[in-house]
Each structure stands twice: as structure tokens, then as C-alpha cells.
Design a protein around this motif. Structure first.
Motif, mmCIF file in Angstrom:
data_model
loop_
_atom_site.group_PDB
_atom_site.id
_atom_site.type_symbol
_atom_site.label_atom_id
_atom_site.label_comp_id
_atom_site.label_asym_id
_atom_site.label_seq_id
_atom_site.Cartn_x
_atom_site.Cartn_y
_atom_site.Cartn_z
ATOM 1 N N ARG A 215 0.739 -1.228 -0.088
ATOM 2 C CA ARG A 215 -0.019 -0.086 0.121
ATOM 3 C C ARG A 215 0.924 1.228 0.007
ATOM 4 N N THR A 216 0.970 1.618 -0.998
ATOM 5 C CA THR A 216 2.061 2.971 -1.328
ATOM 6 C C THR A 216 1.051 3.919 -2.191
ATOM 7 N N ALA A 217 1.655 5.245 -2.441
ATOM 8 C CA ALA A 217 1.144 6.111 -3.325
ATOM 9 C C ALA A 217 2.084 6.595 -4.384
ATOM 10 N N GLY A 218 2.807 5.717 -4.667
ATOM 11 C CA GLY A 218 4.028 5.764 -5.578
ATOM 12 C C GLY A 218 5.202 6.590 -4.990
ATOM 13 N N SER A 219 6.010 7.287 -5.502
ATOM 14 C CA SER A 219 7.307 8.020 -5.178
ATOM 15 C C SER A 219 6.737 9.081 -4.338
ATOM 16 N N THR A 220 7.231 9.369 -3.187
ATOM 17 C CA THR A 220 6.876 10.028 -2.089
ATOM 18 C C THR A 220 7.349 11.450 -2.208
ATOM 19 N N PHE A 221 8.516 11.419 -2.638
ATOM 20 C CA PHE A 221 9.088 12.979 -2.748
ATOM 21 C C PHE A 221 9.627 12.855 -4.016
ATOM 22 N N ARG A 222 9.957 14.317 -4.545
ATOM 23 C CA ARG A 222 10.580 14.564 -6.033
ATOM 24 C C ARG A 222 12.080 14.334 -5.763
ATOM 25 N N ASN A 223 12.691 13.911 -6.908
ATOM 26 C CA ASN A 223 13.995 13.923 -6.913
ATOM 27 C C ASN A 223 14.765 15.322 -6.552
ATOM 28 N N PRO A 224 15.737 15.655 -5.873
ATOM 29 C CA PRO A 224 16.191 16.824 -5.698
ATOM 30 C C PRO A 224 16.236 17.944 -6.945
ATOM 31 N N HIS A 293 21.261 15.714 7.194
ATOM 32 C CA HIS A 293 22.442 14.840 6.890
ATOM 33 C C HIS A 293 23.272 15.233 5.614
ATOM 34 N N SER A 294 22.479 16.013 4.768
ATOM 35 C CA SER A 294 23.024 16.340 3.304
ATOM 36 C C SER A 294 22.705 17.697 2.944
ATOM 37 N N GLY A 295 21.846 18.467 3.776
ATOM 38 C CA GLY A 295 21.587 19.901 3.204
ATOM 39 C C GLY A 295 20.651 19.831 2.071
ATOM 40 N N LEU A 296 20.105 18.803 1.837
ATOM 41 C CA LEU A 296 19.101 18.686 0.652
ATOM 42 C C LEU A 296 17.613 18.694 1.351
ATOM 43 N N THR A 297 16.556 19.638 0.660
ATOM 44 C CA THR A 297 15.216 19.718 1.124
ATOM 45 C C THR A 297 14.602 18.791 0.039
ATOM 46 N N LEU A 298 14.113 17.753 0.770
ATOM 47 C CA LEU A 298 13.058 16.946 0.073
ATOM 48 C C LEU A 298 11.602 17.641 -0.325
ATOM 49 N N GLU A 299 11.050 17.490 -1.649
ATOM 50 C CA GLU A 299 9.820 18.219 -1.752
ATOM 51 C C GLU A 299 8.594 17.013 -1.988
ATOM 52 N N TRP A 300 7.651 17.217 -1.307
ATOM 53 C CA TRP A 300 6.547 16.264 -1.323
ATOM 54 C C TRP A 300 6.205 15.995 -3.035
ATOM 55 N N GLU A 301 6.204 14.564 -3.427
ATOM 56 C CA GLU A 301 5.571 14.439 -4.657
ATOM 57 C C GLU A 301 3.884 13.915 -4.513
ATOM 58 N N ILE A 302 3.815 13.390 -3.370
ATOM 59 C CA ILE A 302 2.420 13.025 -3.057
ATOM 60 C C ILE A 302 1.546 14.344 -2.567
ATOM 61 N N MET A 303 0.464 14.348 -3.096
ATOM 62 C CA MET A 303 -0.403 15.394 -2.436
ATOM 63 C C MET A 303 -1.087 15.207 -1.439
#
Length: 310
Positions: A215-224, A293-303
């Protein structure tokens, strides 16, 4: 708001309709109202006559969506049979209703010797694919879309060229309140058997790397960040969301019934009894840890839509 007087319809209009069973993650509260229009005319007249103050949310098949536990205020519009037609034109165009499943469009096009194979492994329906400029294996909706038809909040029907949507990486700019009802694609010619073989290979690759039975909704976060405004393929970019999640030690991370999938850590998963709040909270914890950890901000892909539980 459930006591609101609503326009007469020919389709189905349901009060306090639970939405959890309409989403792939199987979580979320009810909609004040769920409207399934019979056809375009039914949808247009409903939107025209509905109080403009009432919020409206178009919902597809719930493949890339978290509905929060408190549900959705206003009217959720879910297109169905009157909006799932697929037609192959002699000029190489493929016209698909917004409710047509991406996989069905790809298969029917291939049978006619038209190449929209990139849609085969994209979960969901055409309306959502257009809205998020979905893509796979180096091809995006932006590469094939000619135009869409929308019905505006005031009931007007309009055809918009693809350029008007400003399609970019996992995003588009649709007029406020507009509901997509149809899309027209330019599909290159191909040999039917070769297209079928390509899609079979894509399915095998997907099933090998993604938790398609969970039970998923596809990719959770956009690639950076780092993609062109035209939606350059994420397949060529060195930064992958799953990799930065992995590097932060978050494969298999859990919160309540929510888990970052062991098979693919960019798939937020309902292990069986998760709430929407647990899924969203785990996602936010992952974002925080990845940034630390990396200084990267992940953005939600799931609405994520709706209100938290009271």
C-alpha cells in the motif's frame, strides 16, 4: 457544510462519503460531498450553479494522494465512466478522457501502432498525469501532450494548448478551479509488437525495483532540484530521492503503521494500520533527517489534502 443546498445532478452526489477506500494508501476521512458526474454537461452545470464559496477538489484514482484523517471540506469531484474514453485518430493523435487509466491508454495506443509506452507504468489516470507532468523512462507528458479540455469553476468549457500549462518537472499551471476532462496526445508511430515488448520490459523492471504489491502512493518525494523547466528526465540526474533517503539511514524507517519501504525507500507505505497523520509525520521526519544529513530539502510529490482529525 454537509447541510449545504447543492445543485440538482444526473450523476451521483453522496454526503459524508468516506475517501479512504478510494485512495491507494487506504487512509483518510470523509468528503463533505462526493460528486461523480454523469458527463461533461452534468459537471458543467453543477460547477456553474454551485455556490462559488464552496471549495471543490478534483480527485483521480487516489494513486498519489494522502487524504488527511479529518476529511475534505466542500465537494470532491471524481470522474468516472463518462470520462474514460480512448480514441485513436488517423493523424496519430490519441484522445483520452481524464478518468482513463494511464496503463489503458498506453496499451490501446500500442495496439494501434502508436507509442505512448511511457504511460504504461505510471499509476493513476490521465487527468492526474497531466496535472503533475508525469513521466517515466525519459519521457514526460510534456513531450507528447498537444492540448487539454477543462471545465472552469463557472461552468465554461475551454480547450488549452499544452504550452499554456507551463509543464515542468512534476508540475503544471492549471487555471484555478479548472477540472481536466480530456487530453490529446501526439503519439509517434511504432510497430505494435515492439511496443508491447517494450511495455512488458518496463513492467518487469518496475516490479523488480518497486513495491508494487504494498500500500503505497508511488514516489513520495520529488528527486532533488536540478531539472530544466521543460521537465528534463530525472533518469539522467545523479541525485535521486531514494538515494539521499538511503544515505540518511532511513530505509525501513517507521512511525506507527507508516514505513519507508524496505524495497524502495522513497515509497511511503501503509504497513496495514497506519493513519494519514502517521504517514505524513513520517514523511516530515524523513525530510528533516535528510536535510540534517545532506543539506538537501526533499519536496513532497504525493499530494496531501484535507483537515487533520479533530
Amino acid at each position: 457544510m454537509t447541510d449545504l443546498a447543492l445543485p440538482e445532478v444526473r450523476g451521483r452526489l453522496m454526503r459524508d462519503k468516506p475517501l479512504a477506500d478510494l485512495t491507494w494508501l487506504r487512509v483518510g476521512g470523509p468528503a463533505d460531498w462526493l460528486f461523480q458526474p454523469a458527463d461533461r454537461e452534468d459537471l458543467a452545470s453543477f460547477l456553474r450553479d454551485l455556490d462559488p464559496a464552496v471549495p471543490v477538489f478534483p480527485m483521480g484514482v487516489g494513486s498519489n494522494l494522502i487524504v488527511r484523517d479529518g476529511g475534505v471540506r466542500g465537494v470532491v469531484i471524481r470522474l468516472g465512466r463518462g470520462f474514460n474514453g480512448i480514441e485513436i485518430g488517423a493523424d496519430g493523435t490519441v484522445t483520452a478522457g481524464a478518468a482513463a487509466l494511464d496503463a489503458h491508454v498506453a496499451r490501446k495506443a500500442a495496439q494501434a501502432g502508436r507509442d505512448l509506452t511511457f504511460l504504461r507504468t505510471i499509476p493513476g489516470a490521465i487527468g492526474g498525469a497531466v496535472r503533475m507532468n508525469a513521466g517515466c523512462y525519459g519521457t514526460y507528458v510534456a513531450d507528447a501532450l498537444r492540448e487539454i479540455t477543462v471545465i472552469h469553476r463557472d461552468g465554461r468549457t475551454e480547450t488549452l494548448p499544452a504550452a499554456a500549462l507551463e509543464l515542468a518537472y512534476r508540475s503544471s499551471r492549471l487555471p484555478e478551479g479548472a477540472v481536466i476532462v480530456e487530453a490529446v496526445f501526439d503519439a509517434p508511430e511504432g510497430e505494435a509488437a515492439a511496443l508491447e515488448a517494450r511495455m512488458a520490459d518496463q513492467i518487469a523492471r518496475r516490479d523488480d525495483s518497486q513495491p508494487t504489491k504494498d500500500r503505497t502512493a508511488g514516489s513520495t518525494f520529488r528527486n532533488p532540484a536540478g531539472f530544466s523547466s521543460t521537465g528534463q528526465s530525472d533518469d539522467t540526474h545523479e541525485l535521486k530521492a531514494w538515494k539521499v533517503i538511503e544515505d540518511a539511514g532511513l530505509r525501513g524507517a517507521r512511525f506507527g503503521g507508516a514505513v519507508m519501504n524496505e524495497k524502495h525507500p522513497n515509497f511511503l507505505t501503509n504497513s496495514g494500520n497506519a493513519t494519514a497523520a502517521e504517514l505524513e509525520e513520517l514523511g516530515e521526519r524523513v525530510r528533516k533527517r535528510v536535510y540534517e544529513h545532506s543539506g538537501l530539502t526533499l519536496e513532497w510529490e504525493i499530494m496531501r489534502v484535507g483537515a487533520p482529525s479533530a
